[in-house]
Design an enzyme around this catalytic site. Structure first.
Site, short mmCIF file in Angstrom:
data_model
loop_
_atom_site.label_atom_id
_atom_site.label_comp_id
_atom_site.label_asym_id
_atom_site.label_seq_id
_atom_site.Cartn_x
_atom_site.Cartn_y
_atom_site.Cartn_z
N ASN A 109 20.87 45.48 -17.93
CA ASN A 109 19.87 45.43 -16.85
C ASN A 109 18.92 46.62 -16.84
O ASN A 109 18.06 46.70 -15.97
CB ASN A 109 20.56 45.26 -15.49
CG ASN A 109 21.47 46.42 -15.15
OD1 ASN A 109 21.88 47.16 -16.04
ND2 ASN A 109 21.80 46.57 -13.89
N CYS A 110 19.02 47.51 -17.80
CA CYS A 110 18.11 48.66 -17.91
C CYS A 110 16.78 48.18 -18.51
O CYS A 110 16.77 47.53 -19.56
CB CYS A 110 18.74 49.73 -18.80
SG CYS A 110 17.63 51.08 -19.24
N ASP A 111 15.67 48.49 -17.87
CA ASP A 111 14.36 48.03 -18.34
C ASP A 111 14.04 48.52 -19.75
O ASP A 111 13.50 47.77 -20.56
CB ASP A 111 13.26 48.48 -17.37
CG ASP A 111 13.26 47.69 -16.07
OD1 ASP A 111 13.85 46.58 -16.04
OD2 ASP A 111 12.67 48.18 -15.09
N VAL B 196 16.15 49.32 -22.11
CA VAL B 196 17.02 48.60 -23.05
C VAL B 196 16.46 47.19 -23.27
O VAL B 196 16.41 46.71 -24.41
CB VAL B 196 18.47 48.55 -22.53
CG1 VAL B 196 19.33 47.63 -23.39
CG2 VAL B 196 19.07 49.95 -22.49
N LYS B 197 16.02 46.55 -22.21
CA LYS B 197 15.42 45.21 -22.34
C LYS B 197 14.21 45.24 -23.27
O LYS B 197 14.05 44.37 -24.13
CB LYS B 197 14.98 44.68 -20.97
CG LYS B 197 16.11 44.26 -20.07
CD LYS B 197 15.53 43.79 -18.74
CE LYS B 197 16.62 43.57 -17.70
NZ LYS B 197 16.06 43.20 -16.39
#
Length: 126
Positions: free
Chosen positions: A11-13, A15-16
Protein backbone atom coordinates in the site's frame (compact mmCIF):
# COMPACT_ATOMS: atom_id res chain seq x y z
CA UNK A 1 21.67 -14.66 -14.66
CA UNK A 2 19.75 -11.94 -12.82
CA UNK A 3 17.45 -12.28 -9.87
CA UNK A 4 15.35 -9.26 -8.91
CA UNK A 5 13.50 -8.82 -5.63
CA UNK A 6 11.53 -5.70 -4.78
CA UNK A 7 11.03 -5.33 -1.03
CA UNK A 8 8.30 -3.14 0.39
CA UNK A 9 4.68 -2.99 1.45
CA UNK A 10 1.90 -3.10 -1.14
CA UNK A 11 0.00 0.00 0.00
CA UNK A 12 3.03 2.34 -0.14
CA UNK A 13 2.68 4.78 -3.06
CA UNK A 14 6.38 4.66 -3.93
CA UNK A 15 6.36 0.87 -3.93
CA UNK A 16 3.28 0.91 -6.20
CA UNK A 17 5.10 3.24 -8.62
CA UNK A 18 8.18 0.98 -8.68
CA UNK A 19 6.08 -2.15 -9.27
CA UNK A 20 4.15 -0.46 -12.06
CA UNK A 21 7.33 0.84 -13.70
CA UNK A 22 9.01 -2.59 -13.61
CA UNK A 23 5.89 -4.25 -15.05
CA UNK A 24 5.57 -1.62 -17.82
CA UNK A 25 9.21 -2.26 -18.78
CA UNK A 26 8.56 -6.01 -18.94
CA UNK A 27 11.08 -6.67 -16.18
CA UNK A 28 10.45 -9.85 -14.18
CA UNK A 29 10.75 -9.46 -10.43
CA UNK A 30 9.60 -11.01 -7.19
CA UNK A 31 7.75 -8.82 -4.71
CA UNK A 32 8.55 -9.39 -1.03
CA UNK A 33 6.03 -7.83 1.34
CA UNK A 34 8.20 -7.36 4.39
CA UNK A 35 5.27 -6.48 6.61
CA UNK A 36 3.67 -9.89 5.98
CA UNK A 37 6.78 -11.96 5.31
CA UNK A 38 9.27 -10.16 7.54
CA UNK A 39 12.99 -9.76 7.00
CA UNK A 40 15.92 -11.72 8.28
CA UNK A 41 19.18 -10.51 9.70
CA UNK A 42 21.24 -11.83 6.76
CA UNK A 43 19.20 -9.85 4.20
CA UNK A 44 19.57 -6.62 6.16
CA UNK A 45 23.29 -7.21 6.66
CA UNK A 46 23.67 -7.74 2.89
CA UNK A 47 21.88 -4.45 2.23
CA UNK A 48 24.16 -2.69 4.70
CA UNK A 49 27.22 -3.91 2.79
CA UNK A 50 25.95 -1.83 -0.14
CA UNK A 51 24.01 1.05 1.42
CA UNK A 52 24.65 3.17 4.47
CA UNK A 53 22.27 2.81 7.39
CA UNK A 54 21.31 6.48 7.00
CA UNK A 55 20.03 5.71 3.49
CA UNK A 56 18.13 2.59 4.56
CA UNK A 57 16.30 4.13 7.54
CA UNK A 58 13.36 6.40 6.69
CA UNK A 59 13.58 9.17 9.25
CA UNK A 60 10.66 11.07 7.67
CA UNK A 61 8.01 8.38 8.03
CA UNK A 62 5.31 7.92 10.64
CA UNK A 63 6.95 4.74 11.97
CA UNK A 64 10.14 6.68 12.77
CA UNK A 65 8.22 9.51 14.40
CA UNK A 66 6.36 7.01 16.60
CA UNK A 67 9.60 5.57 18.02
CA UNK A 68 10.84 6.59 21.43
CA UNK A 69 13.90 8.83 21.65
CA UNK A 70 15.80 5.84 23.04
CA UNK A 71 14.88 3.72 19.99
CA UNK A 72 15.88 6.51 17.63
CA UNK A 73 19.22 6.92 19.37
CA UNK A 74 19.88 3.17 19.18
CA UNK A 75 20.11 3.15 15.39
CA UNK A 76 23.64 4.52 15.55
CA UNK A 77 24.60 0.97 16.63
CA UNK A 78 24.32 -1.40 13.64
CA UNK A 79 23.18 -4.42 15.68
CA UNK A 80 20.50 -2.36 17.44
CA UNK A 81 19.43 -0.88 14.11
CA UNK A 82 19.09 -4.34 12.57
CA UNK A 83 17.00 -5.47 15.55
CA UNK A 84 14.78 -2.40 15.13
CA UNK A 85 14.37 -3.06 11.39
CA UNK A 86 13.40 -6.69 12.04
CA UNK A 87 10.89 -5.62 14.71
CA UNK A 88 9.51 -2.65 12.71
CA UNK A 89 10.25 -3.14 9.00
CA UNK A 90 8.16 -0.08 8.12
CA UNK A 91 11.10 2.01 9.34
CA UNK A 92 12.87 1.11 6.07
CA UNK A 93 12.84 3.61 3.23
CA UNK A 94 10.85 1.94 0.48
CA UNK A 95 11.17 0.19 -1.82
CA UNK A 96 14.44 -1.72 -1.66
CA UNK A 97 15.39 -3.30 -4.98
CA UNK A 98 17.91 -6.11 -4.74
CA UNK A 99 19.53 -7.30 -7.95
CA UNK A 100 21.62 -10.44 -7.72
CA UNK A 101 23.86 -11.41 -10.59
CA UNK A 102 25.59 -14.75 -10.79
CA UNK A 103 27.57 -16.56 -13.43
CA UNK A 104 29.41 -19.83 -13.62
CA UNK A 105 32.74 -18.00 -13.37
CA UNK A 106 31.95 -15.80 -10.37
CA UNK A 107 30.15 -15.71 -7.08
CA UNK A 108 26.80 -14.00 -6.61
CA UNK A 109 26.97 -10.22 -6.31
CA UNK A 110 24.23 -7.86 -5.20
CA UNK A 111 23.25 -4.37 -6.21
CA UNK A 112 20.86 -2.48 -3.94
CA UNK A 113 18.70 0.53 -4.74
CA UNK A 114 16.67 2.30 -2.06
CA UNK A 115 13.65 4.41 -3.00
CA UNK A 116 12.30 4.79 -6.52
CA UNK A 117 12.31 7.12 -9.48
CA UNK A 118 12.27 6.19 -13.15
CA UNK A 119 15.54 8.11 -13.58
CA UNK A 120 17.10 6.01 -10.82
CA UNK A 121 15.96 2.65 -12.27
CA UNK A 122 16.44 3.25 -16.03
CA UNK A 123 20.26 2.94 -16.08
CA UNK A 124 20.05 -0.37 -14.24
CA UNK A 125 18.14 -2.07 -17.05
CA UNK A 126 19.87 -0.86 -20.23
Amino acid sequence: MHSLVLYGIPNCDTVKKARTWLQEQGIAFTFHDFKKNGLDRATIQDWLQHKDLDILINRKGTTWRALTDEQKASVSDVDAAIALIIASPSVIKRPVLQMQTSSAASATTSHIEVGFSAQQYQPLFK
